[in-house]
Design an enzyme around this catalytic site. Sequence first.
Site, PDB file in Angstrom:
ATOM      1  N   HIS A  65      13.185 117.501  13.184  1.00 42.86           N
ATOM      2  CA  HIS A  65      12.277 116.587  13.882  1.00 42.86           C
ATOM      3  C   HIS A  65      13.025 115.362  14.404  1.00 42.86           C
ATOM      4  O   HIS A  65      14.157 115.092  14.008  1.00 42.86           O
ATOM      5  CB  HIS A  65      11.166 116.125  12.936  1.00 42.86           C
ATOM      6  CG  HIS A  65      10.161 117.183  12.631  1.00 42.86           C
ATOM      7  ND1 HIS A  65       8.932 117.256  13.249  1.00 42.86           N
ATOM      8  CD2 HIS A  65      10.218 118.241  11.783  1.00 42.86           C
ATOM      9  CE1 HIS A  65       8.270 118.300  12.790  1.00 42.86           C
ATOM     10  NE2 HIS A  65       9.028 118.915  11.892  1.00 42.86           N
ATOM     11  N   HIS A  73       7.004 121.005  16.368  1.00 44.28           N
ATOM     12  CA  HIS A  73       6.119 120.900  17.528  1.00 44.28           C
ATOM     13  C   HIS A  73       6.311 122.082  18.491  1.00 44.28           C
ATOM     14  O   HIS A  73       6.782 123.129  18.072  1.00 44.28           O
ATOM     15  CB  HIS A  73       6.305 119.548  18.211  1.00 44.28           C
ATOM     16  CG  HIS A  73       6.189 118.399  17.247  1.00 44.28           C
ATOM     17  ND1 HIS A  73       4.989 117.955  16.758  1.00 44.28           N
ATOM     18  CD2 HIS A  73       7.161 117.654  16.625  1.00 44.28           C
ATOM     19  CE1 HIS A  73       5.199 116.958  15.902  1.00 44.28           C
ATOM     20  NE2 HIS A  73       6.508 116.759  15.794  1.00 44.28           N
ATOM     21  N   GLU A 117      14.378 114.217   9.724  1.00 45.72           N
ATOM     22  CA  GLU A 117      14.086 113.298  10.828  1.00 45.72           C
ATOM     23  C   GLU A 117      15.436 112.692  11.219  1.00 45.72           C
ATOM     24  O   GLU A 117      15.902 111.735  10.613  1.00 45.72           O
ATOM     25  CB  GLU A 117      13.102 112.212  10.380  1.00 45.72           C
ATOM     26  CG  GLU A 117      11.718 112.723  10.015  1.00 45.72           C
ATOM     27  CD  GLU A 117      10.817 112.947  11.231  1.00 45.72           C
ATOM     28  OE1 GLU A 117      11.317 112.908  12.378  1.00 45.72           O
ATOM     29  OE2 GLU A 117       9.606 113.171  11.027  1.00 45.72           O
ATOM     30  N   GLU A 141       9.563 115.102  21.905  1.00 49.76           N
ATOM     31  CA  GLU A 141      10.218 115.541  20.669  1.00 49.76           C
ATOM     32  C   GLU A 141      10.387 117.052  20.629  1.00 49.76           C
ATOM     33  O   GLU A 141      11.405 117.561  20.136  1.00 49.76           O
ATOM     34  CB  GLU A 141       9.412 115.071  19.461  1.00 49.76           C
ATOM     35  CG  GLU A 141      10.017 115.451  18.124  1.00 49.76           C
ATOM     36  CD  GLU A 141       9.146 115.069  16.946  1.00 49.76           C
ATOM     37  OE1 GLU A 141       9.537 115.398  15.798  1.00 49.76           O
ATOM     38  OE2 GLU A 141       8.083 114.460  17.157  1.00 49.76           O
TER      39      GLU A 141
END
Length: 243
Positions: A144, A73, A206, A88
């Site tokens: 992430h 992101h 993640e 995030e």
Amino acid sequence: MRRSSLIFIYMVLVVAALTACGSSPRSGGKAIGGSTDQGNAAEAVHKKTSDLSSRERTPPSRNVYTIVIDPGHGGEDPGATAVNGRFEKEFTLSMAQALASLLEKDSRLQVKLTRSDDTFISTQDLFRPKFANEQRADLFISIHGNTFGDPSVSGTESFYYHDQSLDLANIIHKHVVMATGFNDRGVKNANYFVLRETQMPAVLLELGYLTNPENDENMWTPDFQQSAASSIYKGIKEYLKLG
């Protein structure tokens, strides 16, 4: 008559002497030459064997491996919203910087980041995998924080796409799960473009669920991020057999 006999005897002695002198060097030369040839052959075999043993003891390796770290992101793409109200994109950048700082201390690794600040990176032009490919990276690590509507869902999971990336994903996931202490959600195959379009082994991590209160509380702490960065570094070293 007597003189002729003496001359004949003298000539016989001379021929015998010359024959004896001529045969000695040839016989000796052959023996010495044979011995020398055998010695040279033995020495050559020993040298070849020594060279081979040396090569077998020293596995082939690269001087420097290029690692691309991808903080997910950024900019107008905030990613998930954490329980604490942060985004995030902040978590991924902080984690990537912690990991980069650790890897940069290892002279065998060269580190590249897809972004080093709050920059927006469009998914349309596939910049992240293109950047890794242009850098001829050896490994691609995308970081992430996860999200889900049910806040009770928690844990660490890792993703890969190409078969060549499975070993990397398994190794890094093993270390990361031990470091986070979160629920082990396993290693999964996923058609994410950052994994699909990269030409080197690639993994998307993640690390935890920002929508889970317990995960979220831990993920923002320096201790957690340093521990997670160290676990990724251990996985990279194990995969590359750096010791």
